[in-house]
Structures are given as structure tokens and as C-alpha cells.
Design a protein around this motif. Structure first.
Motif, PDB file in Angstrom:
ATOM      1  N   ARG A   1      -4.981   2.163  -1.458  1.00 36.34           N
ATOM      2  CA  ARG A   1      -4.916   3.629  -1.295  1.00 36.34           C
ATOM      3  C   ARG A   1      -5.522   3.776   0.019  1.00 36.34           C
ATOM      4  NH1 ARG A   1      -8.511   7.371  -1.843  1.00 36.34           N
ATOM      5  NH2 ARG A   1      -9.809   6.099  -3.175  1.00 36.34           N
ATOM      6  N   PRO A   2      -5.071   4.556   1.095  1.00 34.97           N
ATOM      7  CA  PRO A   2      -5.652   4.986   2.247  1.00 34.97           C
ATOM      8  C   PRO A   2      -6.932   5.627   1.959  1.00 34.97           C
ATOM      9  CG  PRO A   2      -3.382   5.636   2.283  1.00 34.97           C
ATOM     10  CD  PRO A   2      -3.485   5.112   0.981  1.00 34.97           C
ATOM     11  N   THR A   3      -7.787   5.845   2.885  1.00 34.34           N
ATOM     12  CA  THR A   3      -9.016   6.744   2.696  1.00 34.34           C
ATOM     13  C   THR A   3      -8.548   8.149   2.719  1.00 34.34           C
ATOM     14  OG1 THR A   3     -10.342   5.187   4.359  1.00 34.34           O
ATOM     15  CG2 THR A   3     -11.104   7.366   4.030  1.00 34.34           C
TER      16      THR A   3
ATOM     17  N   ALA B   1       5.555   8.382   0.269  1.00 37.85           N
ATOM     18  CA  ALA B   1       5.246   9.680   0.745  1.00 37.85           C
ATOM     19  C   ALA B   1       3.948  10.128   0.609  1.00 37.85           C
ATOM     20  CB  ALA B   1       5.999  10.682   0.114  1.00 37.85           C
ATOM     21  N   VAL B   2       3.145   9.961  -0.845  1.00 41.67           N
ATOM     22  CA  VAL B   2       1.983  10.224  -1.058  1.00 41.67           C
ATOM     23  C   VAL B   2       0.943   9.514   0.049  1.00 41.67           C
ATOM     24  CG1 VAL B   2       0.173  10.334  -2.821  1.00 41.67           C
ATOM     25  CG2 VAL B   2       2.417  10.728  -3.189  1.00 41.67           C
ATOM     26  N   ALA B   3       1.094   8.029   0.179  1.00 38.52           N
ATOM     27  CA  ALA B   3       0.398   7.393   1.078  1.00 38.52           C
ATOM     28  C   ALA B   3       0.139   7.913   2.298  1.00 38.52           C
ATOM     29  CB  ALA B   3       0.720   5.906   0.838  1.00 38.52           C
ATOM     30  N   LEU B   4       1.433   8.178   2.964  1.00 36.40           N
ATOM     31  CA  LEU B   4       1.478   8.641   4.217  1.00 36.40           C
ATOM     32  C   LEU B   4       0.573  10.041   4.216  1.00 36.40           C
ATOM     33  CD1 LEU B   4       4.988   8.326   5.754  1.00 36.40           C
ATOM     34  CD2 LEU B   4       3.029   7.460   6.718  1.00 36.40           C
ATOM     35  N   SER B   5       1.012  10.909   3.492  1.00 35.43           N
ATOM     36  CA  SER B   5      -0.001  12.238   3.269  1.00 35.43           C
ATOM     37  C   SER B   5      -1.463  12.044   3.434  1.00 35.43           C
ATOM     38  CB  SER B   5       0.340  12.994   2.089  1.00 35.43           C
ATOM     39  OG  SER B   5      -0.484  14.136   2.180  1.00 35.43           O
ATOM     40  N   LEU B   6      -1.916  11.066   2.422  1.00 28.79           N
ATOM     41  CA  LEU B   6      -3.384  10.613   2.413  1.00 28.79           C
ATOM     42  C   LEU B   6      -3.886  10.098   3.622  1.00 28.79           C
ATOM     43  CD1 LEU B   6      -3.751   9.070  -1.018  1.00 28.79           C
ATOM     44  CD2 LEU B   6      -4.404  11.359  -0.477  1.00 28.79           C
ATOM     45  N   TYR B   7      -3.214   9.284   4.475  1.00 30.99           N
ATOM     46  CA  TYR B   7      -3.489   8.432   5.914  1.00 30.99           C
ATOM     47  C   TYR B   7      -3.727   9.541   6.754  1.00 30.99           C
ATOM     48  CZ  TYR B   7      -3.410   5.866   9.751  1.00 30.99           C
ATOM     49  OH  TYR B   7      -3.578   5.369  11.093  1.00 30.99           O
ATOM     50  N   ARG B   8      -2.746  10.568   6.876  1.00 30.30           N
ATOM     51  CA  ARG B   8      -2.794  11.474   7.917  1.00 30.30           C
ATOM     52  C   ARG B   8      -3.840  12.612   7.755  1.00 30.30           C
ATOM     53  NH1 ARG B   8       3.818  12.903   8.026  1.00 30.30           N
ATOM     54  NH2 ARG B   8       4.315  11.173   9.020  1.00 30.30           N
ATOM     55  N   SER B   9      -4.343  12.695   6.518  1.00 27.55           N
ATOM     56  CA  SER B   9      -5.753  13.670   6.236  1.00 27.55           C
ATOM     57  C   SER B   9      -6.821  13.010   6.798  1.00 27.55           C
ATOM     58  CB  SER B   9      -5.752  13.778   4.691  1.00 27.55           C
ATOM     59  OG  SER B   9      -6.030  12.829   3.981  1.00 27.55           O
ATOM     60  N   ALA B  10      -7.104  11.642   6.659  1.00 30.04           N
ATOM     61  CA  ALA B  10      -8.226  10.854   7.513  1.00 30.04           C
ATOM     62  C   ALA B  10      -7.907   9.489   7.945  1.00 30.04           C
ATOM     63  CB  ALA B  10      -9.190  10.688   6.372  1.00 30.04           C
TER      64      ALA B  10
ATOM     65  N   ARG C   1      -7.213   0.884  12.166  1.00 31.60           N
ATOM     66  CA  ARG C   1      -6.762  -0.203  11.691  1.00 31.60           C
ATOM     67  C   ARG C   1      -6.188  -0.360  10.451  1.00 31.60           C
ATOM     68  NH1 ARG C   1      -8.049  -4.562  14.491  1.00 31.60           N
ATOM     69  NH2 ARG C   1      -8.612  -5.875  12.379  1.00 31.60           N
ATOM     70  N   THR C   2      -5.803   0.725   9.768  1.00 27.26           N
ATOM     71  CA  THR C   2      -5.326   0.659   8.259  1.00 27.26           C
ATOM     72  C   THR C   2      -3.946  -0.128   8.352  1.00 27.26           C
ATOM     73  OG1 THR C   2      -6.732   2.584   7.563  1.00 27.26           O
ATOM     74  CG2 THR C   2      -4.847   1.940   6.276  1.00 27.26           C
ATOM     75  N   THR C   3      -3.720  -1.001   7.346  1.00 25.85           N
ATOM     76  CA  THR C   3      -2.424  -1.452   7.446  1.00 25.85           C
ATOM     77  C   THR C   3      -1.147  -0.398   7.505  1.00 25.85           C
ATOM     78  OG1 THR C   3      -3.415  -3.579   6.635  1.00 25.85           O
ATOM     79  CG2 THR C   3      -1.074  -3.305   6.226  1.00 25.85           C
ATOM     80  N   LEU C   4      -0.438  -0.731   8.405  1.00 27.11           N
ATOM     81  CA  LEU C   4       1.043   0.003   8.378  1.00 27.11           C
ATOM     82  C   LEU C   4       0.758   1.382   8.088  1.00 27.11           C
ATOM     83  CD1 LEU C   4       2.842  -2.409   6.063  1.00 27.11           C
ATOM     84  CD2 LEU C   4       3.020  -2.351   8.189  1.00 27.11           C
ATOM     85  N   HIS C   5      -0.271   1.894   8.812  1.00 28.74           N
ATOM     86  CA  HIS C   5      -0.374   3.461   8.590  1.00 28.74           C
ATOM     87  C   HIS C   5      -0.541   4.042   7.394  1.00 28.74           C
ATOM     88  CE1 HIS C   5      -0.167   3.467  13.175  1.00 28.74           C
ATOM     89  NE2 HIS C   5       0.987   2.718  12.757  1.00 28.74           N
ATOM     90  N   GLY C   6      -1.161   3.542   6.432  1.00 33.27           N
ATOM     91  CA  GLY C   6      -1.261   3.743   5.031  1.00 33.27           C
ATOM     92  C   GLY C   6      -0.350   3.186   3.864  1.00 33.27           C
ATOM     93  N   LEU C   7       0.738   2.762   4.535  1.00 31.00           N
ATOM     94  CA  LEU C   7       1.779   2.204   3.812  1.00 31.00           C
ATOM     95  C   LEU C   7       1.682   0.771   3.169  1.00 31.00           C
ATOM     96  CD1 LEU C   7       4.998   3.706   5.713  1.00 31.00           C
ATOM     97  CD2 LEU C   7       3.916   4.524   3.651  1.00 31.00           C
ATOM     98  N   GLY C   8       0.546   0.433   3.402  1.00 29.21           N
ATOM     99  CA  GLY C   8       0.387  -1.040   2.746  1.00 29.21           C
ATOM    100  C   GLY C   8       0.600  -1.059   1.362  1.00 29.21           C
ATOM    101  N   GLY C   9       0.097   0.060   0.600  1.00 30.16           N
ATOM    102  CA  GLY C   9       0.262  -0.206  -0.807  1.00 30.16           C
ATOM    103  C   GLY C   9       1.527   0.151  -1.298  1.00 30.16           C
ATOM    104  N   PRO C  10       2.271   1.138  -0.877  1.00 29.39           N
ATOM    105  CA  PRO C  10       3.812   0.934  -1.326  1.00 29.39           C
ATOM    106  C   PRO C  10       4.590  -0.216  -1.090  1.00 29.39           C
ATOM    107  CG  PRO C  10       3.194   2.880  -0.121  1.00 29.39           C
ATOM    108  CD  PRO C  10       1.950   2.078  -0.129  1.00 29.39           C
ATOM    109  N   SER C  11       4.169  -0.949   0.227  1.00 33.20           N
ATOM    110  CA  SER C  11       4.900  -2.026   0.611  1.00 33.20           C
ATOM    111  C   SER C  11       4.638  -3.403  -0.343  1.00 33.20           C
ATOM    112  CB  SER C  11       4.413  -2.582   1.964  1.00 33.20           C
ATOM    113  OG  SER C  11       4.929  -1.487   2.937  1.00 33.20           O
ATOM    114  N   VAL C  12       3.256  -3.318  -0.711  1.00 33.62           N
ATOM    115  CA  VAL C  12       2.942  -4.367  -1.732  1.00 33.62           C
ATOM    116  C   VAL C  12       3.475  -4.076  -3.030  1.00 33.62           C
ATOM    117  CG1 VAL C  12       0.962  -5.173  -3.083  1.00 33.62           C
ATOM    118  CG2 VAL C  12       0.966  -5.054  -0.580  1.00 33.62           C
TER     119      VAL C  12
END
Length: 796
Positions: free
Chosen positions: A105-107, A377-386, A390-401
């Protein structure tokens, strides 16, 4: 040099301890300590702390260890390795991978609801994988064997072990419902085995309560306050982070119930459909009542999975007895009712074609795809908030995995079904019409297998591009390497080997792009497979009839090639896993991926391989607290590779005053290169900077030739410099009077062989504070040789 504080001699016994933590693959305490005579200080055969035999009781004589620290080795390799049979854990690889998605999960800052939604979505994907695995077992045992082969005289005649189920015998088991009831033993046993493995490892890992430590020591608290370092408690420092007993128990109950319900639906659903469509002696209302019970219990399972996540802020000893006891029991009761219901005599019932299961597999595939899209979509929303760059795939690492986990589950389940169908059908191809004695697995599985060759072709260009780029990068590095070593007579072969090693090590940073492409292509091709199977209702080889010889040939080739690739993939998992457990070099090559996966607690899937850190992190933190509490001495925890991650996690668990008496030495560490990028909420920039401020001092060594370890990359403006590197590897370019033989390129191993290691360890001990005032000229380099002799190899 300023004089030492007057209070220091009374606060410290003078003893210094270096706690060595090995990395991937592990090693023996004798190798770590550089002495054939070692003694276990504390622990058991699974994980223990060892010392040289001559150092037992060294705390009572600190004057004997003024030239270097007392060395202790924490050996934890038995937590992740064992005999070759443990390679069967690789068959649960999709469960482990989806569990990783939870921790990617992104920060997030102030997004509590979004964080909870992210966890719920991952847990639902994990639940779908359990249902998929059980459905595949039902497909093999109930559909292919009991329904199709045993119901076809030609197929059953070739297999004597199916005689008692065959319609040719016209015995009690000849009726389809009774054959299904007998075959249900196979998937039921599989679910029971998964429950047993999860319960056994839960008893050994999650149920072991960590020690709690009193942080009310006023002297230590005052010292921490004077140091100016704030109390830093990131997620990994919470008291209950490594104690997931309650959640794993709840999830185990829910997933076990889901497995039993899947088997019950396959057995009882077939009987209920017959009763509604034919003149059956069984009242149709019984089937309706049974299906209503299945739906109600399934809704309860979903509610249990969605209701509660992890509780980490305290040690949660409560157990949800109603859920953990009654939910699996109720599901098992429904399964027994399904067996009795299907075994009811229906003289007119005869099996033909395939057992209806296409809709179930199609619904699973669509549901998984939808969940992954919403998760993205949720992961992108979290990533854009903070955002962290260097986060993998702009927060999409979790959905990709998560998508990769679904793909692995599809490959493994589909591969087994395809291979069993091919075996039962002899020389014919299942699903290809006339000549086949069995109809084969659901059409969707053949379409999913057919897209695998297409997926490999899509990945081929970027892989070739990476190879070409690596070769070019190695060529560009040549002049810089020769200038770095100031070699007057360079050897092209030696330069090329060093450059090639460095360029290859840099490939690790390209993994996110490949994973993103793989996941996106898998999602699109999977959607195409569902669409093709839905529109045509036939396998690709038949669906393309009439489109032209070239297209027909491509479809048949893709179907046959994909079918064999899925079966080969399952065999490859087990074979490669056994080699990794038996061959140390193979273990070190791929072990980091397995150790990363099993580092994290089971937060999404209870049937994933157990988390070794549930045992290792409390072990290390307890040992550090016990040492500093008894001796008031200095302590350096020294971790290599995955051991550095364990060391950092253990330091986070320490009470704040204890952390101020501990120095952290990491080398070959993936703590930022892998963990910081892929798990930003737990090892991102903010947690690592907090660790640097809260620990007394920290040093990280890395090499450019190391494909796993790297720099920490944190802001060092407010404290001591953390990173030291890249270290020279090899130490010298060619033969010299001091090094008459060629020095090896060490890469990820043997960091202690570099003289810098001893120098940096001595610097850390000095920063922790000498026991007695020393002369101003006594630098760290003067003590490097003596310090180096105090410990052997801890690298794995």
C-alpha cells in the motif's frame, strides 16, 4: 577530542556486543563467528543465539574485550529452509504473492477509510484465490474423473481403479450423484490439509506472544530527552505488529469455510439442477433450501473477511470463538448435507458432457479483474495524497502484484486441469470434438492457456531491450572502471567482467517496469479470454474454424502450446523449489524473493507460507533489551541482506531508551532498494529517516556489483552520514605484492572481507561512547585490525 562524560563509566559495564544477523541462505554459527567451537546462549533448534565457547560469560570480564566487541550470531535459517519437501510451499505461491499486495500500500496521510478499503479489496482477492484453488480441485476430481471419465465406458474401461465408479458395473456408485459424493473427498482433503498447515504454523509463529518491556526507566528516558531525538513509532514499531494471532485465526476460519462451501456447491449444485429440470424422486424444495443455506453461509464468510483487519497498536489476545469455531463447522455440515443430498437415489440420472462449471470460473475471473481494477484506483488515490518519487509504479505495485497472484493461480489450476484431461483422453485433445472420450475442462481454462504464448511474445521485446541496454551499459562502464582503479596496464577481460557484473546488478531497478507491463498485459489478455469463451462457447482451436488456414493454425498452436506451458509451469515450480532448498547457490540466487515474501505477516491470506519475522524480530529485540538491561553496555546489531531488514525491524520494536544505546550496521541491504520502493508505507523515506533519528547511529555499506543491496538514500542533514559506498569490488584490479592472487568479485557476499567493514564498526562503537577516556590520537583506523578479528562471516 572532548573528554568522555563523567557519568559514562557508571552507566556502562564497558562490554560491547556485536549481534550478527545473517542473510539469504543462512550459514552456520561456526562460519559466522569464525570459530569451530560455539555454544548456544539462548533459543532452540529453529532459531538461536550463539557465541564462541571462550566468550561465554564475557559480560563478567569486560576488560578482556577492550579491543573489540563480544560477537554473537543469531541463526534463523531454519525458519525459512529445511528438507526438499518444503518446496511444496511453492504450490501456495499465489497465496504468498497476494499477501504481499496488502503490504505494498502507498503511504497515506489521514486517509483511514481508503486504507481500510485497500485492505478489504486485497482480502477479497485472496478469498477468490482460495475458491479458485478449491474449484480447480473439484474440476479435476468431480468433473473430469467422476463425471466425465467414470461416466464414459470407453474412458473407465482403460482405468481399473475407476471400476467401482463406472457405469459399466451398474453398481451402487454408478449413479452420478454418488460418484460426485465419493470424488468430493479429494477437494475436501485439500481444504483440510490447508487448514492443518495454517493452524500448525499459526501455533508456531503467530501465537507466540512477544515480550513486553517497561519504558518507564527515568534515567534512560531523561537521557533520551536530552538527546533531542523524538519517539519514533512507525507501523513496524507497534507492539502488535508481529503478533497477528487474532486476524490469522479469523481468516483461516473464513477461508476454510469458503473451501468447504465450494465443494458443497459443486456436489449439491449438480443434484439441485437435475431435480429442477427432470422428473426426480427428490422434492425440488430440498435443493432450494440447500442452495439458500449455501448463499447465506457464503455471505457470512465475505462479511468476516471484510469486517476486520489487523490490530497492531497493542497485543490483541482476544479470539473470535464464534467465528473460528462455528463458521468452518457450519460449512462442513453443509458439505455433509450436500453429500447426503447428492447420494439420494435418482435412477434416471445419467452424466453426459461436462459438469456445469463454466459460469463459476468465468465469474471468478471477472470478479478478480474487477477487484484489481478497483484496487488500482484506490492505490492511485492514496499515492496522490502523499506521493513519494521512488514508490514502485506510482503506487500501483500492490495492484500489479495482486494481478500477478491471480495469473499464477490461473496458470497453476488451469495447468493441472489441462494435464489431467490430456492424461484421461489419451492421444486425443480434450475439447476438440469427435474422437475425445472426455469433453475436457471448462472452455475458459483453454482460452486462458492460449493467451500464455501471446503474453510471452509481448514480454520478449522489452527483455531483449533490457539485454541490449545492459551490454551497452557495461561497455560504457569500462573506461570509468579503469580510471577508478588507476590501472596503468588494464586487462580487457578483467575490465569487462567487472563492468558486466555492475551492469547486471543494475537490472534489479528495472523490475518494476517489467512487472507493470506483465500485469497490464495479463489483465487485458485475461479479459479477452473471458470474452472469447463467453461469445463462442468453444475452445480456441474450434472457435477459429472458418477464419482461414493461417488463423486456424495459430489458434490451435496457441491452445496446445499454452496447455503444455501451464502444466510445465507447475512442474517447474516444484523442481526449482527443491533445487533452491538443496543447492546453496540456487538458494542465494532466488532466496531473496522467497524471503521477501515470507517476511511479512499473513494479513490477507491465512494459507500463505508462514512469516518467519513473527519469530525472528521478537527474538532479536528481546535479546537486545536483555543485554542492555543487564549490562548497560554498548550494542551493534550487524545485519547482512535480509538480516539487515530483520535488524531494522527489531530496532523499531525496542523501547525508545534502548534504541539510544544501539548502533545499526547494515550491508548488502535491500531495505531501500527493494523494501523502500515496494513497501513505502513501512520502509519509505519517512520511516527510514525516523529510524535514523531514533537509533544512536547507523551505517550502511553497499557495492555497485550487488544486485540486492543498495544505499539507504535518506536525508542526512540532521544526523551522521548513513551510506558508505559504493565499496570497491573487487578490492584490487589485478595482481599486486599485497594481493598476489586475483581478487574475486564478491557482489552480494562477504562484506566483512572488505577492510572498510572493520573501520566502520569501530566508528559505530566509538560513537556509542568509550568506557574510559582515550587519547586524542586513537582513531577508528588504528583499531581496525583488532576489531576485524572479533567476528567472522555473517553473510549468507
Amino acid at each position: 577530542m572532548s573528554p568522555a562524560p563523567q557519568a559514562e563509566p557508571t552507566q556502562s559495564s564497558g562490554a560491547a556486543l556485536e549481534l550478527l544477523v545473517h542473510g539469504v541462505g543462512g550459514t552456520t554459527p561456526q562460519e559466522m563467528l569464525g570459530d569451530p567451537r560455539t555454544t548456544r546462549i539462548t533459543g532452540d533448534a529453529t532459531a538461536a543465539v550463539h557465541r564462541r565457547t571462550e566468550d561465554v560469560g564475557a559480560e563478567q570480564h569486560p576488560e578482556r574485550h577492550r579491543d573489540g566487541p563480544i560477537a554473537e550470531a543469531y541463526c534463523w535459517s531454519n525458519l525459512t529452509s529445511g528438507n526438499g519437501s518444503r518446496a511444496l510451499w511453492l504450490l501456495l505461491l499465489p497465496f504468498m504473492v497476494v499477501n504481499l499486495a496488502h503490504w505494498m500500500r502507498p503511504t497515506a496521510q489521514g486517509r483511514t477509510q481508503a486504507v481500510r478499503l485497500y485492505g478489504v479489496l486485497v482480502r477479497l482477492v485472496a478469498l477468490s484465490l482460495t475458491v479458485l484453488l478449491t474449484a480447480a480441485a473439484c474440476e479435476v476430481a468431480l468433473d473430469l474423473v467422476a463425471w466425465q471419465c467414470a461416466g464414459t465406458p470407453e474412458c473407465a474401461a482403460q482405468r481399473s481403479w475407476l471400476g467401482f465408479l463406472s457405469t459399466r458395473q451398474d453398481g451402487w456408485f454408478a449413479q452420478p450423484g454418488r460418484r460426485l459424493a465419493v470424488a468430493a473427498l479429494v477437494p475436501t482433503a485439500l481444504v483440510g490439509l490447508l487448514w492443518y498447515l495454517s493452524n500448525r504454523t499459526w501455533s508456531a509463529y503467530e501465537s507466540q506472544r512477544p515480550l513486553t518491556w517497561d519504558e518507564s526507566d527515568s534515567a534512560d528516558t531523561d537521557a533520551a530527552a536530552r538527546s533531542g531525538a523524538p519517539l519514533v513509532r512507525p507501523a513496524l514499531g507497534r507492539p502488535g505488529f508481529w503478533y497477528g494471532r487474532r486476524l490469522v485465526a479469523r481468516l483461516r476460519a473464513a477461508h476454510t469455510a469458503a473451501g468447504f462451501l465450494t465443494v458443497a456447491a459443486a456436489v449439491g449444485g449438480a443434484a439441485a439442477r437435475y431435480d429442477r429440470a427432470a422428473d426426480s424422486p427428490v422434492p425440488p424444495g430440498i435443493g432450494v433450501l440447500f442452495e439458500a443455506g449455501l448463499v447465506l453461509c457464503a455471505l457470512v464468510v465475505v462479511a468476516v473477511v471484510c469486517h476486520r483487519g489487523r490490530s497492531e497498536r497493542r497485543l490483541d489476545n482476544r479470539m473470535d470463538r464464534a467465528v473460528t469455531t462455528f463458521l468452518p463447522g457450519t460449512a462442513l455440515t453443509l458439505l455433509l448435507c450436500a453429500v447426503v443430498y447428492a447420494g439420494w437415489s435418482r435412477p434416471g440420472w445419467a452424466s453426459s458432457g461436462a459438469l456445469p462449471g463454466e459460469a463459476a470460473f468465468r465469474a471468478l475471473a471477472l470478479g478478480q479483474g474487477l477487484l484489481v481494477v478497483v484496487l488500482a484506483a484506490v492505490a492511485l488515490s492514496l499515492y496522490r495524497s502523499a506521493p513519494e518519487p521512488r514508490t514502485t509504479l506510482h503506487g500501483l505495485g500492490g495492484p500489479s502484484v495482486a494481478m500477478l497472484a491471480c495469473a499464477l493461480g490461473g496458470v497453476m489450476t488451469g495447468g493441472i486441469a489441462q494435464r489431467v484431461a490430456d492424461w484421461l483422453d489419451g492421444p486425443e485433445t480434450p475439447g476438440m470434438g469427435a474422437g475425445s472420450s472426455v469433453e475436457g475442462p471448462p472452455v475458459l481454462l483453454s482460452w486462458q492457456a492460449s493467451v500464455i504464448p501471446v503474453l510471452l511474445l509481448i514480454l520478449l521485446p522489452p527483455v531483449i531491450w533490457l539485454a541490449v541496454r545492459t551490454v551497452r551499459h557495461a561497455r560504457r562502464l569500462g573506461p570509468a572502471i579503469e580510471a577508478e582503479y588507476e590501472e596503468k596496464h588494464p586487462e580487457p577481460g578483467r575490465t569487462q567482467r567487472i563492468a558486466r557484473t555492475r551492469a547486471t546488478a543494475a537490472l534489479t531497478d528495472s523490475a518494476p517496469g517489467i512487472l507493470g507491463l506483465l500485469s497490464a498485459a495479463t489483465l487485458l489478455l485475461g479479459a479477452g479470454a473471458v470474452t472469447g469463451s463467453w461469445l463462442t462457447g468453444e475452445v480456441p482451436g474450434l472457435a477459429m474454424d472458418g477464419t482461414g488456414p493461417f488463423v486456424e493454425s495459430l489458434a490451435e498452436t496457441a491452445q496446445s502450446t499454452g496447455s503444455w506451458l501451464t502444466g510445465f509451469g507447475v512442474i517447474l515450480f516444484v523442481t526449482f523449489g527443491r533445487r533452491a532448498y538443496r543447492d546453496v547457490s540456487a538458494r542465494r540466487t532466488i532466496g531473496i524473493l522467497w524471503d521477501v515474501g515470507t517476511f511479512w505477516p499473513r494479513a490477507a491470506h491465512p494459507f500463505a507460507p508462514p512469516c518467519y519475522a513473527e519469530r525472528a524480530v521478537p527474538d532479536l529485540s528481546s535479546r537486545m533489551c536483555a543485554w542492555t538491561g543487564r549490562t548497560r553496555g554498548r550494542l551493534v546489531i550487524s545485519g547482512h541482506s535480509q538480516g539487515s531488514v530483520l535488524a531494522a525491524a527489531a530496532v523499531w520494536q525496542l523501547p525508545d531508551p534502548v534504541r539510544h544505546r544501539v548502533a545499526l550496521l547494515t550491508y548488502g541491504s535491500p531495505i531501500e532498494r527493494l523494501y523502500g520502493r515496494w513497501f513505502p508505507a513501512y520502509f519509505g523515506r519517512v520511516p527510514l529517516e525516523g529510524l535514523q533519528r531514533s537509533v544512536h547511529c547507523w551505517r550502511n555499506l553497499w557495492r555497485a556489483t550487488d544486485p540486492i543491496g543498495g544505499p539507504v538514500r535518506i536525508d542526512e542533514a540532521q544526523g551522521h552520514e548513513v551510506d558508505r559506498g559504493p565499496l570497491k569490488d573487487p578490492l584490487v584490479y589485478g595482481r599486486t605484492a599485497e594481493y598476489p592472487l586475483p581478487e574475486p568479485i564478491l557482489g552480494h557476499s562477504d562484506y566483512q572481507a572488505d577492510p572498510v567493514f572493520a573501520v566502520e564498526r569501530a566508528v559505530l562503537l566509538e560513537r556509542l561512547g568509550p568506557v574510559v577516556p582515550q587519547q586524542a590520537g586513537a582513531g577508528a583506523e588504528d583499531r581496525g585490525g583488532a576489531a576485524q578479528g572479533s567476528s567472522g562471516r555473517s553473510s549468507g
